[in-house]
Design a protein around this motif. Structure first.
Motif, mmCIF file in Angstrom:
data_model
loop_
_atom_site.group_PDB
_atom_site.id
_atom_site.type_symbol
_atom_site.label_atom_id
_atom_site.label_comp_id
_atom_site.label_asym_id
_atom_site.label_seq_id
_atom_site.Cartn_x
_atom_site.Cartn_y
_atom_site.Cartn_z
ATOM 1 N N ALA A 175 42.322 11.001 13.607
ATOM 2 C CA ALA A 175 42.177 11.834 14.813
ATOM 3 C C ALA A 175 42.222 10.965 16.072
ATOM 4 N N ASP A 176 41.576 9.783 16.018
ATOM 5 C CA ASP A 176 41.629 8.852 17.151
ATOM 6 C C ASP A 176 43.076 8.436 17.448
ATOM 7 N N GLN A 186 41.747 6.815 24.656
ATOM 8 C CA GLN A 186 41.022 6.502 23.436
ATOM 9 C C GLN A 186 40.142 7.678 23.020
ATOM 10 N N GLY A 187 40.146 8.013 21.745
ATOM 11 C CA GLY A 187 39.309 9.110 21.239
ATOM 12 C C GLY A 187 37.912 8.633 20.898
ATOM 13 N N ILE A 188 37.014 9.583 20.727
ATOM 14 C CA ILE A 188 35.614 9.234 20.453
ATOM 15 C C ILE A 188 35.231 9.570 19.017
ATOM 16 N N PHE A 189 36.264 9.869 18.196
ATOM 17 C CA PHE A 189 35.958 10.447 16.892
ATOM 18 C C PHE A 189 35.360 9.454 15.905
ATOM 19 N N SER A 411 29.254 10.641 26.183
ATOM 20 C CA SER A 411 30.130 10.056 25.168
ATOM 21 C C SER A 411 30.825 8.842 25.788
ATOM 22 N N PRO A 412 31.389 7.949 24.951
ATOM 23 C CA PRO A 412 32.019 6.745 25.508
ATOM 24 C C PRO A 412 33.209 7.039 26.420
ATOM 25 N N ASP A 413 33.857 8.197 26.260
ATOM 26 C CA ASP A 413 34.994 8.518 27.133
ATOM 27 C C ASP A 413 34.559 9.325 28.366
ATOM 28 N N SER A 414 33.265 9.480 28.554
ATOM 29 C CA SER A 414 32.691 10.177 29.719
ATOM 30 C C SER A 414 32.990 11.674 29.722
ATOM 31 N N TRP A 454 24.578 7.910 22.378
ATOM 32 C CA TRP A 454 25.964 7.892 21.910
ATOM 33 C C TRP A 454 26.458 6.449 21.962
ATOM 34 N N SER A 455 27.074 6.006 20.865
ATOM 35 C CA SER A 455 27.533 4.611 20.795
ATOM 36 C C SER A 455 28.741 4.404 21.700
ATOM 37 N N PRO A 456 29.117 3.139 21.924
ATOM 38 C CA PRO A 456 30.413 2.877 22.561
ATOM 39 C C PRO A 456 31.529 3.353 21.614
ATOM 40 N N TYR A 457 32.786 3.202 22.045
ATOM 41 C CA TYR A 457 33.915 3.565 21.189
ATOM 42 C C TYR A 457 33.757 2.936 19.819
#
Lengths: 462, 144
Positions: A175-176, A186-189, A411-414, A454-457
């Motif tokens: 999915a990423d 970049q995805g957050i999956f 989330s890491p992607d804001s 929530w973790s980084p990517y």
């Protein structure tokens, strides 16, 4: 009954309905997400075909990828009942058929169980409209050139899993890749959540657990459990450590724990308590609150040489430090003006600027990783809502209704915010888009969960 | 002194899941003689308005009993433990609890109790499922 407010009312009902269904089981989430994406402009239409398999694995990879992309709000995934063709290789794709269904992209793949927990997964992502040979109904390999190749991605990955559920990690990874290929972002999956869960024991006492789960709440595992409270986990910027407050010694201390090895380290043990840990973005220092001088003040702890600098020295409360993404400043909560509000402390000249003005009590600041937004808890008389402040314009929005919501985190992607709320008497995790849409309660066991981080990517290694 | 006894009750630790844990001797592989058991006695319980962190006149009056006890029993230590309702920001609530503990510590110091006899524990709203019904600071006397 509906009058002018129809769409809003229907939307609200859908939201509540969705949350209830999501709690009952993740399989229901899909149908409701579809409902919600209907009205979204610019959601990319994509077909995700079931992955071909000789023996069906217990994880439906296409379903996990569908849930990932659908929950992002950026994709509209074609329902499996809406098509009748099931090509298993690129050469079998009837482009005009999928174009008629108004699909831009198609993802297809296969999974082979090679025994001993080893799987070979192959997947191909196609751009159905970039096929210059689309006038031909069937793609012919001889018509392909670099300019009209509809294949955007084609990869084979080998996965070794201990439990079949771990195949979800492979699906998130795919999915990423799809997200990156189609949106250039970049995805957050593959990112993770850390949170505190509380289970009541049979004897009436509580068991506290620090748990790590996939971003969608699945595959939760316990990093540490304690009969005494655990609080406020936070991720190190490399995603390898989680720091948290533990009362295991009879008072509040800050520990850091390695997510892969489980190794723990006592970071801060001032008399007067150690609270609200927050890593700097370079991972070299930690801001925290301690009452070591009697009043709750902020300190900066060097993780390299353990030196400590006092950051605030006020007659008021200061707590909840969060570093700005460039680590040049800390955002924190102070009641220096009487009521708790959110301020910004410039770490070079120590100047302090007030950030929140509306609302009686504003606490629990979370800065989006892109540095543009501030999510926080806005309260009045025991009722709290998650609010969002655009730092450039100063515009403030309420993202939830007032109630017993708590602990927002980006989330890491804001693009998303996670928080807790009470549903049917249980404290649960809810994810939403940073504009307040697409609220979805996460799957969880029979437990109360608190203070998500929530973790980084994500990285494949995690 | 006799007057004090009716409110100083022995805590049954096993039945007090939400009380602060005892300080215990560190476990060691060496067989040391067991330390004498700690005795704990409940002191006052001060209820605060959850929006407030200052010591009310009523709480000051209640605290006077603890001062009397502590001055009469100079070997006793005192555990000052803060709890809060789980409502709103956990970190802010912990900070408020810290202020309440400090208000109690200041009042004891002012009345002549040596601050070195105090041990502070801030539970704030951390006992989330128990859902502390109020915001309070409890005093517990610890004697060897």
């Amino acid at each position: 009954m509906f009058h002018g407010n129809r769409s809003k009312g229907v939307y609200r009902l859908t939201k509540i309905f969705m949350m209830m269904l999501c709690l009952m089981g993740a399989s229901h989430a899909f149908a409701l997400d579809l409902e919600l994406t209907k009205g979204v402009k610019q959601a990319l239409p994509i077909a995700i075909l079931p992955f071909a398999a000789t023996t069906a694995p217990s994880v439906d990879l296409a379903q996990v990828i569908t849930e990932d992309l659908q929950a992002s709000g950026r994709f509209q995934v074609l329902s499996r009942t809406a098509y009748s063709q099931n090509p298993s290789r690129v050469s079998e794709i009837d482009f005009s058929y999928w174009q008629t269904l108004k699909m831009n992209n198609l993802l297809m793949g296969s999974i082979q169980n090679q025994g001993g927990g080893q799987y070979q997964i192959q997947y191909t992502l196609l751009d159905l409209f970039n096929n210059k040979a689309a006038t031909q109904q069937v793609l012919n390999a001889s018509t392909l050139s670099p300019n009209n190749n509809p294949v955007l991605l084609s990869q084979t990955i080998m996965v070794h899993v201990k439990k079949a559920q771990d195949l979800r990690a492979a699906a998130h990874q795919i999915a990423d890749q799809v997200y990156l290929a189609l949106l250039g972002e970049q995805g957050i999956f593959t990112s993770k959540l850390a949170y505190i869960s509380v289970h009541p024991n049979a004897d009436g006492s509580d068991l506290y657990k620090l748990r790590i789960a996939d971003y969608d709440g699945y595959r939760a595992r316990t990093l540490v459990s304690s009969t005494l409270p655990l609080l406020t986990p936070t991720w190190s910027p490399d995603g390898q450590q989680v720091a948290y407050v533990s009362y295991e010694a009879g008072h509040a201390q800050i520990y850091a724990q390695d997510v892969s090895t489980g190794q723990r380290q006592l970071l801060s043990d001032f008399e007067g308590g150690n609270f609200a840990p927050a890593y700097s973005k370079d991972g070299e220092s930690m801001a925290l609150m301690s009452g070591k001088t009697g009043l709750p003040q902020l300190y900066l702890l060097s993780l390299k040489d353990s030196s400590v600098t006092q950051l605030t020295n006020e007659w008021s409360i200061t707590t909840s430090p969060v570093f700005t993404p460039d680590s040049s400043a800390l955002v924190f909560v102070s009641n220096r003006g009487g009521q708790p509000q959110i301020y910004r402390l410039n770490l070079s000249d120590h100047s302090i600027t007030r950030l929140t003005f509306s609302g009686v009590e504003n606490t629990d600041p979370a800065i989006s990783p892109d540095g543009k937004e501030l999510a926080f808890l806005s309260g009045r008389q025991g009722q709290y809502a998650i609010a969002n402040l655009d730092l450039a314009s100063g515009n403030m929005d309420l993202l939830t209704e007032a109630g017993r919501v708590n602990s927002p985190a980006f989330s890491p992607d804001s693009q998303r915010v996670i928080y807790t709320t009470y549903l049917e008497g249980r404290s649960v995790l809810v994810e939403m888009r940073a504009d307040g849409n697409f609220k979805q309660a996460l799957r969880q066991e029979k437990e109360d969960v608190y203070e998500p981080a929530w973790s980084p990517y994500g990285e494949d290694a995690r | 002194m006799k007057r004090l006894l009716f409110f100083v009750t022995v805590l049954l630790l096993a039945g007090c899941a939400h009380q602060a844990p005892l300080m215990t001797a560190p476990t060691s592989a060496v067989n040391l003689p067991a330390p004498p058991p700690l005795r704990q006695y409940a002191g006052s319980q001060l209820i605060f308005d959850c929006a407030n962190t200052t010591l009310s006149e009523e709480n000051q009056a209640i605290l006077q009993r603890d001062v009397t006890y502590l001055l009469a029993n100079p070997s006793a230590k005192v555990l000052v433990t803060g709890y809060a309702k789980y409502q709103g920001s956990v970190n802010y609530s912990l900070a408020q609890t810290e202020m309440r503990i400090q208000a109690v510590a200041d009042a004891l110091k002012l009345k002549g109790v040596d601050p070195n006899r105090l041990q502070r524990v801030n539970y704030g709203p951390s006992d989330r499922n128990y859902q502390s019904p109020n915001c309070r600071v409890t005093l517990t006397y610890v004697e060897n």
